[in-house]
Design an enzyme around this catalytic site. Structure first.
Site, mmCIF file in Angstrom:
data_model
loop_
_atom_site.group_PDB
_atom_site.id
_atom_site.type_symbol
_atom_site.label_atom_id
_atom_site.label_comp_id
_atom_site.label_asym_id
_atom_site.label_seq_id
_atom_site.Cartn_x
_atom_site.Cartn_y
_atom_site.Cartn_z
ATOM 1 C CB ILE A 12 -0.967 -0.011 1.211
ATOM 2 C CG1 ILE A 12 -1.786 -1.320 1.212
ATOM 3 C CG2 ILE A 12 -1.920 1.181 1.158
ATOM 4 C CD1 ILE A 12 -2.599 -1.552 2.482
ATOM 5 C CB SER A 124 -6.975 -3.736 9.806
ATOM 6 O OG SER A 124 -7.608 -4.903 9.348
ATOM 7 C CE1 TYR A 148 -1.968 -6.268 11.092
ATOM 8 C CE2 TYR A 148 -4.180 -7.099 10.640
ATOM 9 C CZ TYR A 148 -3.153 -6.220 10.368
ATOM 10 O OH TYR A 148 -3.314 -5.269 9.383
ATOM 11 C CE LYS A 152 -2.202 -2.677 11.569
ATOM 12 N NZ LYS A 152 -1.251 -1.672 11.095
ATOM 13 C CG ASP A 294 -11.834 -16.897 7.249
ATOM 14 O OD1 ASP A 294 -10.966 -16.122 7.700
ATOM 15 O OD2 ASP A 294 -11.725 -17.476 6.149
HETATM 16 P P1 NAD Z 1 3.451 -4.569 3.457
HETATM 17 O O1 NAD Z 1 4.031 -5.620 4.328
HETATM 18 O O2 NAD Z 1 3.505 -4.744 1.996
HETATM 19 O O3 NAD Z 1 4.097 -3.150 3.818
HETATM 20 C C1 NAD Z 1 4.580 -2.837 5.092
HETATM 21 C C2 NAD Z 1 5.979 -2.274 4.920
HETATM 22 O O4 NAD Z 1 6.494 -1.903 6.184
HETATM 23 C C3 NAD Z 1 6.950 -3.279 4.299
HETATM 24 O O5 NAD Z 1 7.675 -2.637 3.266
HETATM 25 C C4 NAD Z 1 7.892 -3.649 5.467
HETATM 26 O O6 NAD Z 1 9.186 -3.934 5.010
HETATM 27 C C5 NAD Z 1 7.818 -2.394 6.309
HETATM 28 N N1 NAD Z 1 8.038 -2.575 7.748
HETATM 29 C C6 NAD Z 1 7.453 -3.487 8.576
HETATM 30 N N2 NAD Z 1 7.858 -3.286 9.833
HETATM 31 C C7 NAD Z 1 8.723 -2.224 9.801
HETATM 32 C C8 NAD Z 1 9.451 -1.513 10.789
HETATM 33 N N3 NAD Z 1 9.397 -1.838 12.078
HETATM 34 N N4 NAD Z 1 10.221 -0.464 10.404
HETATM 35 C C9 NAD Z 1 10.270 -0.107 9.093
HETATM 36 N N5 NAD Z 1 9.591 -0.729 8.113
HETATM 37 C C10 NAD Z 1 8.822 -1.769 8.472
HETATM 38 O O7 NAD Z 1 1.930 -4.358 3.965
HETATM 39 P P2 NAD Z 1 0.760 -3.517 3.307
HETATM 40 O O8 NAD Z 1 -0.247 -4.466 2.779
HETATM 41 O O9 NAD Z 1 1.316 -2.455 2.430
HETATM 42 O O10 NAD Z 1 0.152 -2.875 4.620
HETATM 43 C C11 NAD Z 1 0.517 -1.582 5.076
HETATM 44 C C12 NAD Z 1 -0.187 -1.320 6.392
HETATM 45 O O11 NAD Z 1 -1.603 -1.449 6.202
HETATM 46 C C13 NAD Z 1 0.190 -2.303 7.489
HETATM 47 O O12 NAD Z 1 0.275 -1.597 8.716
HETATM 48 C C14 NAD Z 1 -0.984 -3.262 7.527
HETATM 49 O O13 NAD Z 1 -1.186 -3.807 8.811
HETATM 50 C C15 NAD Z 1 -2.151 -2.341 7.146
HETATM 51 N N6 NAD Z 1 -3.258 -3.063 6.540
HETATM 52 C C16 NAD Z 1 -3.046 -3.864 5.444
HETATM 53 C C17 NAD Z 1 -4.111 -4.575 4.891
HETATM 54 C C18 NAD Z 1 -3.894 -5.496 3.707
HETATM 55 O O14 NAD Z 1 -4.734 -6.377 3.482
HETATM 56 N N7 NAD Z 1 -2.845 -5.343 2.924
HETATM 57 C C19 NAD Z 1 -5.381 -4.449 5.417
HETATM 58 C C20 NAD Z 1 -5.582 -3.611 6.522
HETATM 59 C C21 NAD Z 1 -4.500 -2.925 7.068
HETATM 60 N N1 UDP Z 2 -10.029 -17.475 1.123
HETATM 61 C C1 UDP Z 2 -10.103 -18.717 0.508
HETATM 62 N N2 UDP Z 2 -8.932 -19.316 0.118
HETATM 63 C C2 UDP Z 2 -7.714 -18.749 0.321
HETATM 64 C C3 UDP Z 2 -7.646 -17.482 0.944
HETATM 65 C C4 UDP Z 2 -8.827 -16.882 1.347
HETATM 66 O O1 UDP Z 2 -11.193 -19.258 0.320
HETATM 67 O O2 UDP Z 2 -6.695 -19.362 -0.033
HETATM 68 C C5 UDP Z 2 -11.286 -16.805 1.513
HETATM 69 C C6 UDP Z 2 -11.406 -16.515 2.999
HETATM 70 O O3 UDP Z 2 -11.956 -17.639 3.663
HETATM 71 C C7 UDP Z 2 -12.314 -15.289 3.000
HETATM 72 C C8 UDP Z 2 -11.928 -14.559 1.715
HETATM 73 O O4 UDP Z 2 -11.306 -15.551 0.876
HETATM 74 O O5 UDP Z 2 -13.673 -15.682 2.891
HETATM 75 C C9 UDP Z 2 -10.943 -13.410 1.922
HETATM 76 O O6 UDP Z 2 -9.830 -13.890 2.664
HETATM 77 P P1 UDP Z 2 -8.523 -12.992 2.854
HETATM 78 O O7 UDP Z 2 -7.558 -13.795 3.687
HETATM 79 O O8 UDP Z 2 -8.050 -12.497 1.541
HETATM 80 O O9 UDP Z 2 -9.052 -11.724 3.652
HETATM 81 P P2 UDP Z 2 -9.675 -11.616 5.142
HETATM 82 O O10 UDP Z 2 -10.260 -12.922 5.511
HETATM 83 O O11 UDP Z 2 -8.535 -11.215 5.978
HETATM 84 O O12 UDP Z 2 -10.711 -10.556 5.032
#
Ligand code: NAD
Ligand code: UDP
Length: 334
Positions: A12, A124, A148, A152, A294
């Site tokens: 992101i 999240s 996790y 958050k 889930d």
């Molecule tokens: P990502 O792992 O791709 O990016 C996180 C980055 O932070 C990575 O580049 C990692 O190297 C760096 N990092 C981790 N710990 C660190 C530290 N202590 N110091 C410096 N760098 C560090 O993850 P993402 O999907 O881009 O997620 C970004 C944020 O959004 C995270 O906080 C994650 O929890 C949150 N988030 C992600 C999702 C998702 O599904 N991707 C959903 C909800 C929230």
């Molecule tokens: N899921 C699945 N097979 C996989 C990964 C995920 O069927 O290999 C399903 C999971 O049970 C959920 C949806 O896909 O219903 C989204 O899962 P994901 O892990 O991507 O996101 P989250 O559950 O964290 O919202």
């Protein structure tokens, strides 16, 4: 504005750096590459045709943060850095509390020392736990079910307390639903280590031939086709949401909480069908037991973000899967 982006080399973070630069802001990135690589930053530079000041290191390292803040003037911070795997958080809770909570506290302390008062935090939908209803509003009960999600929620609470104590503090808590897709250039995208936990990267790896089949966890949920329903949001929409949140709320004191989702629920089978359509590849799947922890359905009421920021997601499912496939097929090994 000049923005410090922690975790800016991640999934992101890279997309948000692109959106910030495109909107005319400047960025400085700090990342320890624990879940990303230097190549990702080079690709952001290629897309934006400019170099990006970068510091390699841990956000929990106070001395490093003090160096970064003393060498730059920041108008705000977007804090992505953190670990994000639910299963790993159950196995290594102390690592999650240190990397996600203690490091965020250190960041807030250094921000206060250097008089930087605007923080956008990646929260999240996980903080809602198993919602009693959908769509999910920001004032629903918060009951995360794993370390996790609790990490958050703890940072959210620290930010709320800081906003009470320091009247200059401006916190923006963005609760993301399920970010998917990739930048239209195909140069940056999601690059998980090992076997993906999440649905979209797993499907992408099946489509590209890296994995034989998808396992669908549960086909007996009380949903329209029995599979789990989620609110998938294009990562570029999500990135633009950060820019708009910063621009709108930058000088408003307090702590603002917003869902960033589309408001639409998509089932696993609908996602599989959309991906097969976009990639013209078969996506073989088998059904298995429900995955522990889930929930049946999770999707946002995204009306607050629209009302307060004037932001709403504009990219639909076809664009999410097409961009994901563009990235995955061009970069089969990430
Ligand atoms: P990502 O792992 O791709 O990016 C996180 C980055 O932070 C990575 O580049 C990692 O190297 C760096 N990092 C981790 N710990 C660190 C530290 N202590 N110091 C410096 N760098 C560090 O993850 P993402 O999907 O881009 O997620 C970004 C944020 O959004 C995270 O906080 C994650 O929890 C949150 N988030 C992600 C999702 C998702 O599904 N991707 C959903 C909800 C929230
Ligand atoms: N899921 C699945 N097979 C996989 C990964 C995920 O069927 O290999 C399903 C999971 O049970 C959920 C949806 O896909 O219903 C989204 O899962 P994901 O892990 O991507 O996101 P989250 O559950 O964290 O919202």
């Amino acid at each position: 504005m000049n923005i410090l982006v922690t975790g800016g080399a991640g999934y992101i973070g890279t997309h948000t750096c692109v959106a910030l630069l495109k909107a005319g802001h400047q960025v400085v990135v700090v990342d320890d590459f624990s879940n990303s690589c230097p190549e990702a930053m080079q690709r952001v530079e290629t897309i934006c045709q400019q170099s990006i000041p970068f510091y390699q290191g841990d956000v929990g390292d106070k001395a490093l943060l003090e160096k970064i803040f003393s060498e730059n003037h920041f108008d705000g911070v977007i804090h992505f850095a953190g670990a994000k795997a639910v299963g790993e958080s159950v196995a290594k809770p102390l690592y999650y509390y240190r990397n996600n909570v203690t490091a965020s506290q250190t960041l807030l302390e250094v921000m206060a020392t250097f008089d930087v008062s605007s923080l956008v935090f990646s929260s999240s939908a996980t903080v809602y736990g198993d919602p009693h209803a959908v769509p999910i509003l920001e004032d629903f009960p918060l009951a995360p079910t794993n370390p996790y999600g609790r990490s958050k929620l703890m940072v959210e609470q620290i930010m709320q307390d800081q906003a009470q104590a320091d009247k200059r503090f401006n916190g923006i808590i963005l609760r993301y639903f399920n970010p998917v897709g990739a930048h239209e250039s195909g140069l940056i995208g999601e690059d998980p280590n090992g076997i993906p936990n999440n649905l979209m990267p797993f499907i992408s790896q099946v489509a590209v031939g890296k994995r034989a089949q998808l396992t669908i966890f549960g086909n007996d949920y009380p949903t329209r086709d029995g599979t789990g329903v989620r609110d998938y949001i294009h990562v570029c929409d999500l990135a633009e949401g950060h820019v708009q949140a910063l621009e709108k709320l930058h000088d408003q004191q307090g702590c603002h909480v917003l869902n960033l989702g589309t408001g639409n629920g998509v089932s696993v089978l609908e996602m599989v069908a959309a991906y097969a359509d976009a990639s013209h590849q078969p996506i073989p799947y088998v059904f298995a037991e429900r995955r522990p922890g889930d929930v049946a359905q999770c999707y946002a009421d995204a009306s607050q973000a629209k009302q307060i920021l004037g932001w709403q997601a504009t990219r639909g499912l076809p664009e999410m899967v097409a961009d994901s496939w563009h990235w995955q097929s061009g970069n089969p090994n990430g």
